[in-house]
Design a protein around this motif. Sequence first.
Motif, PDB file in Angstrom:
ATOM      1  N   LEU A   1       0.922  -1.261  -0.065  1.00 32.81           N
ATOM      2  CA  LEU A   1      -0.094   0.069  -0.009  1.00 32.81           C
ATOM      3  C   LEU A   1       0.715   1.246   0.146  1.00 32.81           C
ATOM      4  N   SER A   2       2.302   1.150   0.191  1.00 26.85           N
ATOM      5  CA  SER A   2       3.060   2.395   0.114  1.00 26.85           C
ATOM      6  C   SER A   2       2.334   3.100   1.536  1.00 26.85           C
ATOM      7  N   ASN A   3       2.236   4.437   1.152  1.00 22.34           N
ATOM      8  CA  ASN A   3       1.559   5.196   2.278  1.00 22.34           C
ATOM      9  C   ASN A   3       0.348   5.770   2.061  1.00 22.34           C
ATOM     10  N   VAL A   4      -0.548   4.975   1.156  1.00 26.42           N
ATOM     11  CA  VAL A   4      -1.602   5.690   0.525  1.00 26.42           C
ATOM     12  C   VAL A   4      -2.765   5.973   1.731  1.00 26.42           C
ATOM     13  N   LEU A   5      -2.751   5.191   2.643  1.00 28.09           N
ATOM     14  CA  LEU A   5      -3.750   5.390   3.900  1.00 28.09           C
ATOM     15  C   LEU A   5      -3.449   6.703   4.535  1.00 28.09           C
ATOM     16  N   ASP A   6      -2.101   7.278   4.310  1.00 29.42           N
ATOM     17  CA  ASP A   6      -1.791   8.479   4.896  1.00 29.42           C
ATOM     18  C   ASP A   6      -2.680   9.559   4.098  1.00 29.42           C
ATOM     19  N   TRP A   7      -3.043   9.391   3.022  1.00 29.22           N
ATOM     20  CA  TRP A   7      -3.685  10.342   2.126  1.00 29.22           C
ATOM     21  C   TRP A   7      -5.350  10.167   2.465  1.00 29.22           C
ATOM     22  N   CYS A   8      -5.783   8.993   3.168  1.00 31.11           N
ATOM     23  CA  CYS A   8      -7.124   8.995   3.182  1.00 31.11           C
ATOM     24  C   CYS A   8      -7.636   9.210   4.551  1.00 31.11           C
ATOM     25  N   ASP A   9      -9.039   9.815   4.525  1.00 31.30           N
ATOM     26  CA  ASP A   9      -9.557  10.218   5.805  1.00 31.30           C
ATOM     27  C   ASP A   9      -9.772   8.853   6.655  1.00 31.30           C
ATOM     28  N   ASP A  10     -10.301   9.083   7.623  1.00 33.87           N
ATOM     29  CA  ASP A  10     -10.299   7.740   8.605  1.00 33.87           C
ATOM     30  C   ASP A  10     -11.504   6.546   8.257  1.00 33.87           C
ATOM     31  N   GLU A  11     -12.636   7.412   7.736  1.00 30.84           N
ATOM     32  CA  GLU A  11     -13.831   6.709   7.073  1.00 30.84           C
ATOM     33  C   GLU A  11     -13.432   5.915   5.788  1.00 30.84           C
ATOM     34  N   TYR A  12     -12.588   6.498   5.088  1.00 31.84           N
ATOM     35  CA  TYR A  12     -12.159   5.828   3.882  1.00 31.84           C
ATOM     36  C   TYR A  12     -11.252   5.002   3.906  1.00 31.84           C
ATOM     37  N   ALA A  13     -10.398   4.960   4.965  1.00 30.34           N
ATOM     38  CA  ALA A  13      -9.298   4.144   5.401  1.00 30.34           C
ATOM     39  C   ALA A  13     -10.014   2.825   5.789  1.00 30.34           C
ATOM     40  N   CYS A  14     -11.040   3.046   6.572  1.00 33.28           N
ATOM     41  CA  CYS A  14     -11.588   1.864   7.068  1.00 33.28           C
ATOM     42  C   CYS A  14     -12.263   1.153   5.957  1.00 33.28           C
ATOM     43  N   LEU A  15     -13.079   1.897   5.052  1.00 35.29           N
ATOM     44  CA  LEU A  15     -13.850   1.208   3.904  1.00 35.29           C
ATOM     45  C   LEU A  15     -12.644   0.548   3.050  1.00 35.29           C
TER      46      LEU A  15
END
Length: 372
Positions: free
Chosen positions: A293-307
């Motif tokens: 995932l590289s650091n893509v979750l750093d670019w997502c808000d919490d709800e989107y990261a959970c999704l």
Amino acid sequence: LQTDGGFSDITELPPVHSEVLEDEEPIRAWLRASPGGVGVSIASGGDNVFHLALDGLGKIYGVDISPAQIALCRLKSTALMAFSESEIASLMGIYGPATEGCAALLGKVLEATGLGFASEGALAFAEANGLLRIGAFEQMVAAVREQIHEAVGEDTVRLLIAEPDPGRRRGLWEQHSVTDGLTPIFRTFFDEEVLAGIFTPKRFQPILACSPFADHLLRVVTSLVLDGDPGQNYYLHRWALGGYLPAGPVPPYLDPANLPALREAMPRIEWVVSELAGFLAQLPTGEVNCFNLSNVLDWCDDEYACLTWQEITRVAAPGARLFARTFLYDRPHQEHAQKLGWFRDPAAEGSCLAKERVGYYPGYELWSRASD
Ligand SMILES: C[S@@+](CC[C@H](N)C(=O)[O-])C[C@H]1O[C@@H](n2cnc3c(N)ncnc32)[C@H](O)[C@@H]1O
């Protein structure tokens, strides 16, 4: 739901990242890609997709929200399939700004892929510098490099990289007052305000794991040079000298010795322009063995990261593994992943950090899922 618009807005060449410049070794070591397995990797400059393909995956999806990144990956794959070793070195600019043949090779690869640059100026820059240098991020690094060479001398940088004896390296470092030379440059260029929107979105600055980031980075670079093996660290060559060393090590996908295996693996790569969760939603349940995932979750808000974690869990095969890097400390999606049946391995994360050859990411997330 919010992913950062910044990357998806970059639709035409040149892209942001022309090389990934994240240590590939821990990704491959953690993911243990096995022949016949299925992998999903963020594409960025393509490097880690090529590396996972070299490890023998039966299918590897290189996914990126930015059309410009995928266009670059297509250019690289086409060149790696069609050109000789020396032509590849010239087109990419592996050892430094491009050589004479670069423009003609670039013309061929653009024609073969039907791709183009956003402007004549961008094309001319690529012709003069090579594909590995066209990224906007690389151009920021080039400006920092220029300042460093001015402050401490390019010769000093080369001496430090070439000196095999750690004691003599430390002596050179002190003799040339390298810490004093680097500190103001790092504090200017790697100030958190300057980096907002480059390493993470501005809204996540309050939860940066290492702050001030400039001081963290200076500590890492100092340790890579003084305590590491700078002669063999090709990432350091690339950052500090702007190109790999002739006759020195290069990333595996650019190593001529791996070219036959890479060509054999290339048909198993599929490049996809998509944001990650939307792409995963189209995959069948239970098919993916490894995720980078590289650091893509750093670019997502919490709800989107959970999704995203929900989709990852749905498509993951039993025993699947996932690799991620992060600039941030604890986020809610990590607890969510645990509830979905994923486990982190803190010991492996610590040992990755200790061996890291790039080191600007302060955090690893090494996840696995029970084998059922
Ligand atoms: C997260 S950045 C990390 C940068 C890294 N240091 C590098 O050099 O590749 C890598 C890539 O992620 C892509 N990206 C960011 N968010 C994404 C998302 N939600 N889905 C797919 N790709 C995404 C960006 O377009 C970029 O090419």
